[in-house]
Enzyme design. Structure first.
Site, PDB file in Angstrom:
ATOM      1  N   CYS A   1      -8.978  25.296  34.373  1.00  0.00           N
ATOM      2  CA  CYS A   1     -10.073  24.364  34.620  1.00  0.00           C
ATOM      3  C   CYS A   1     -11.435  24.993  34.351  1.00  0.00           C
ATOM      4  O   CYS A   1     -11.971  25.715  35.194  1.00  0.00           O
ATOM      5  CB  CYS A   1      -9.979  23.881  36.066  1.00  0.00           C
ATOM      6  SG  CYS A   1     -11.346  22.831  36.543  1.00  0.00           S
TER       7      CYS A   1
ATOM      8  N   CYS B   1     -14.193  23.901  36.839  1.00  0.00           N
ATOM      9  CA  CYS B   1     -14.139  24.525  38.165  1.00  0.00           C
ATOM     10  C   CYS B   1     -14.574  25.984  38.097  1.00  0.00           C
ATOM     11  O   CYS B   1     -15.248  26.472  38.998  1.00  0.00           O
ATOM     12  CB  CYS B   1     -12.715  24.509  38.716  1.00  0.00           C
ATOM     13  SG  CYS B   1     -11.811  23.024  38.391  1.00  0.00           S
ATOM     14  N   ASP B   2     -14.155  26.695  37.072  1.00  0.00           N
ATOM     15  CA  ASP B   2     -14.263  28.151  37.091  1.00  0.00           C
ATOM     16  C   ASP B   2     -15.217  28.754  36.060  1.00  0.00           C
ATOM     17  O   ASP B   2     -15.527  29.943  36.137  1.00  0.00           O
ATOM     18  CB  ASP B   2     -12.865  28.768  36.887  1.00  0.00           C
ATOM     19  CG  ASP B   2     -11.898  28.309  37.969  1.00  0.00           C
ATOM     20  OD1 ASP B   2     -12.357  28.042  39.100  1.00  0.00           O
ATOM     21  OD2 ASP B   2     -10.693  28.201  37.690  1.00  0.00           O
TER      22      ASP B   2
END
Ligand code: NAP
Length: 324
Positions: A138, A141-142
């Site tokens: 992701c 997200c990261d």
């Protein structure tokens, strides 16, 4: 099975991506007060997406999680309720259908399955061990954790190219590692990536290992033409190699195809009524299917939402034939 709570609904939707939430919105507006069992990973794959530029209605695009939150609230406004847990079992052998969430059992006159699909992994031991410590599926997200670092993305489809482009906002270099010598991604995405000076392409290359003890420090890459292996020092790898349908709950309960996708409508071989007008019918009368759990061809948020709408209309009309 132990039952500590019984709760009956006319419509239960399993899954909460674009298809599930759209099915809920339509069912709710038909006064069917649907229950959505949204799962621990509520919102589906758009929660792992950055900007969505091709969902109609947003001139400047919209962030995936924001879009899902908006549709969720829209469905809630008309009477949808939500349970943020995973379904653990289903019994479609008789009506009302039974759906277990841990020790709780919910019953429903009709069920809409929209459990989506999950990210595939490369299957390497160290990929699993270093997940969350440099291995990710992701970018949204990261990605921000890797500011001014060197990264890699595995894959050659739209997801891989989109993630690579996104990650160049943070990374110094993004190495796109693809097993063939040409991309599967759409032309517009390819052109964007090719024009991005921060993306470096590694053709005919497979990731043989993810290196690092506490966190990722590099990849071992093999050239499939020459057989040579080399190390690529970097801090993170984003795996973007496709998806698997989330149908383990429905094995031997609903008809699935060879790849595990839910079969609906005219494609059914176990059809309870080949003349049925319900395009989203599954092999069990009263259970409908929609979204990426069914569709491995188009797999877009808008097509999933469209099928979610169809499934809700099918469910509503089918309930009407029962006089409900
Ligand atoms: P995909 O199109 O199936 O592509 C998967 C990629 O990963 C392929 O390039 C494949 O290689 C590679 N791959 C698969 N298994 C591998 C393995 N074990 N090791 C190494 N590489 C592997 O999946 P996707 O990119 O997730 O896209 C899925 C669908 O969503 C597509 O229809 C796509 O168009 C759509 N999508 C659209 C957008 C957008 O329009 N914004 C964004 C994301 C996704 P090969 O090419 O050699 O098979």
């Amino acid at each position: 099975m132990l039952t500590t709570m019984t709760n009956h609904h006319k419509v239960i939707v399993i899954g909460s991506g674009p298809s599930g939430l759209t099915a809920a919105l339509y069912s709710a507006r038909a006064n069917l007060n649907p229950l959505v069992i949204e799962g621990f990973e509520a919102g589906g794959q758009l929660m792992l997406t950055t900007e969505v530029e091709n969902f109609p209605g947003f001139v400047d695009g919209v962030m995936g999680p924001e879009l899902m939150d908006t549709i969720r609230k829209q469905a809630e406004r008309f009477g949808t309720t939500y349970i943020s847990q995973d379904v653990t079992d289903v019994d479609f052998t008789s009506r009302p259908f039974k759906i277990s969430v841990g020790e709780d059992t919910y019953t429903a006159d009709t069920v809409i399955v929209s459990t989506g699909a999950s990210a595939k992994m490369l299957g390497l031991e160290n990929e699993k061990r270093l997940m969350g410590r440099g291995v990710s599926t992701c970018a949204t997200c990261d990605g921000a954790f890797f500011r001014d670092q060197e990264l890699a993305v595995a894959g050659g489809g739209d997801s891989a190219v989109e993630e690579a482009n996104f990650l160049t906002r943070f990374a110094t270099t993004v190495n796109l590692v693809h097993r063939r010598d040409s991309l599967r991604a759409s032309k517009i995405m390819q052109d964007r990536a090719m024009a991005n000076p921060k993306i470096k392409f590694h053709w005919n290359s497979v990731i043989e290992d993810v290196l690092g003890e506490q966190s990722v420090r590099g990849l071992k890459i093999k050239d499939t033409v020459t057989g040579d292996t080399r190390e690529l020092p970097l801090k993170g790898v984003f795996v973007a190699i496709g998806h698997t349908p989330n149908t383990s709950l429905f094995k031997d309960k609903l008809e699935l195809d060879d790849a595990g996708y839910l079969v609906v409508g005219d494609k059914l071989t176990n059809d309870w009524d080949p003349k049925s007008p319900y395009a989203t019918r599954t092999s069990v009368e009263g259970v409908f299917g929609a979204g990426d759990v069914v569709d491995h061809t188009y797999r877009q948020a808008i097509t999933a939402a469209g099928m979610g709408c169809q499934s809700a209309i099918d469910a509503e009309r089918w309930l009407e034939t029962l006089g409900q």
